[in-house]
Write a protein that holds these residues in place. Structure first.
Motif, PDB file in Angstrom:
ATOM      1  N   ARG A  75      -6.648  14.339   4.608  1.00 11.35           N
ATOM      2  CA  ARG A  75      -6.624  13.547   5.844  1.00 11.35           C
ATOM      3  C   ARG A  75      -5.353  12.709   5.975  1.00 11.35           C
ATOM      4  O   ARG A  75      -5.255  11.858   6.840  1.00 11.35           O
ATOM      5  N   ALA A  76      -4.393  12.943   5.128  1.00  7.81           N
ATOM      6  CA  ALA A  76      -3.145  12.190   5.168  1.00  7.81           C
ATOM      7  C   ALA A  76      -2.456  12.400   6.520  1.00  7.81           C
ATOM      8  O   ALA A  76      -2.331  13.512   6.998  1.00  7.81           O
ATOM      9  N   GLY A  77      -2.058  11.331   7.130  1.00  5.19           N
ATOM     10  CA  GLY A  77      -1.341  11.410   8.390  1.00  5.19           C
ATOM     11  C   GLY A  77      -2.235  11.536   9.616  1.00  5.19           C
ATOM     12  O   GLY A  77      -1.753  11.499  10.733  1.00  5.19           O
ATOM     13  N   ARG A  78      -3.528  11.687   9.432  1.00  2.00           N
ATOM     14  CA  ARG A  78      -4.448  11.781  10.562  1.00  2.00           C
ATOM     15  C   ARG A  78      -4.960  10.395  10.931  1.00  2.00           C
ATOM     16  O   ARG A  78      -5.050   9.504  10.085  1.00  2.00           O
ATOM     17  N   PRO A  79      -5.344  10.207  12.202  1.00  2.00           N
ATOM     18  CA  PRO A  79      -5.919   8.917  12.581  1.00  2.00           C
ATOM     19  C   PRO A  79      -7.272   8.709  11.903  1.00  2.00           C
ATOM     20  O   PRO A  79      -7.974   9.663  11.573  1.00  2.00           O
ATOM     21  N   LYS A  80      -7.630   7.442  11.705  1.00  2.00           N
ATOM     22  CA  LYS A  80      -8.928   7.128  11.121  1.00  2.00           C
ATOM     23  C   LYS A  80     -10.017   7.321  12.167  1.00  2.00           C
ATOM     24  O   LYS A  80      -9.784   7.151  13.355  1.00  2.00           O
ATOM     25  N   ARG A  81     -11.193   7.662  11.721  1.00  3.38           N
ATOM     26  CA  ARG A  81     -12.335   7.766  12.625  1.00  3.38           C
ATOM     27  C   ARG A  81     -12.732   6.376  13.092  1.00  3.38           C
ATOM     28  O   ARG A  81     -12.641   5.409  12.346  1.00  3.38           O
ATOM     29  N   ARG A  82     -13.194   6.326  14.322  1.00  4.86           N
ATOM     30  CA  ARG A  82     -13.684   5.053  14.842  1.00  4.86           C
ATOM     31  C   ARG A  82     -15.056   4.774  14.257  1.00  4.86           C
ATOM     32  O   ARG A  82     -15.858   5.673  14.056  1.00  4.86           O
ATOM     33  N   VAL A  83     -15.327   3.512  14.000  1.00  6.30           N
ATOM     34  CA  VAL A  83     -16.618   3.089  13.491  1.00  6.30           C
ATOM     35  C   VAL A  83     -17.235   2.161  14.520  1.00  6.30           C
ATOM     36  O   VAL A  83     -16.602   1.210  14.970  1.00  6.30           O
ATOM     37  N   MET A 129       0.860  -1.178   0.000  1.00  8.96           N
ATOM     38  CA  MET A 129       0.000   0.000   0.000  1.00  8.96           C
ATOM     39  C   MET A 129       0.894   1.224   0.000  1.00  8.96           C
ATOM     40  O   MET A 129       1.931   1.181   0.247  1.00  8.96           O
ATOM     41  N   GLY A 130       0.623   2.318  -0.244  1.00  5.04           N
ATOM     42  CA  GLY A 130       1.510   3.473  -0.239  1.00  5.04           C
ATOM     43  C   GLY A 130       1.085   4.475   0.806  1.00  5.04           C
ATOM     44  O   GLY A 130       0.214   4.221   1.628  1.00  5.04           O
ATOM     45  N   GLU A 131       1.743   5.594   0.757  1.00  8.34           N
ATOM     46  CA  GLU A 131       1.377   6.664   1.676  1.00  8.34           C
ATOM     47  C   GLU A 131       0.060   7.274   1.234  1.00  8.34           C
ATOM     48  O   GLU A 131      -0.224   7.372   0.047  1.00  8.34           O
ATOM     49  N   LYS A 132      -0.707   7.715   2.214  1.00 13.61           N
ATOM     50  CA  LYS A 132      -1.964   8.393   1.898  1.00 13.61           C
ATOM     51  C   LYS A 132      -1.663   9.796   1.413  1.00 13.61           C
ATOM     52  O   LYS A 132      -0.725  10.437   1.851  1.00 13.61           O
ATOM     53  N   LYS A 133      -2.478  10.265   0.526  1.00 10.18           N
ATOM     54  CA  LYS A 133      -2.362  11.630   0.049  1.00 10.18           C
ATOM     55  C   LYS A 133      -3.723  12.287   0.197  1.00 10.18           C
ATOM     56  O   LYS A 133      -4.740  11.636   0.146  1.00 10.18           O
ATOM     57  N   GLY A 134      -3.728  13.571   0.399  1.00 11.21           N
ATOM     58  CA  GLY A 134      -4.984  14.295   0.508  1.00 11.21           C
ATOM     59  C   GLY A 134      -5.105  14.987   1.852  1.00 11.21           C
ATOM     60  O   GLY A 134      -4.184  14.976   2.670  1.00 11.21           O
TER      61      GLY A 134
END
Length: 54
Positions: free
Chosen positions: A8-16, A1-6
């Motif tokens: 929200r890059a580098g931010r934690p994911k929201r909890r579901v 997988m690669g680095e996220k871009k955009g």
């Protein structure tokens, strides 16, 4: 997988939260009547009061 871009890059994911988890927490919340018990539930689950709507 690669680095996220955009934005929200580098931010934690929201909890579901699953519907089953939500129902269990709300049911437990409604049964708690002792002072501090609801706050303890929120701390135990890592939630904020805004996650529970009265």
């Amino acid at each position: 997988m690669g680095e996220k871009k955009g934005p929200r890059a580098g931010r934690p994911k929201r909890r579901v939260f699953s519907p089953e988890y939500k129902l269990a927490i709300v049911e437990e919340w409604e049964q708690l009547t002792e002072p501090g018990a609801r706050g303890a539930l929120l701390r135990r689950e890592g939630l904020y009061h805004c996650h529970i709507q009265d």
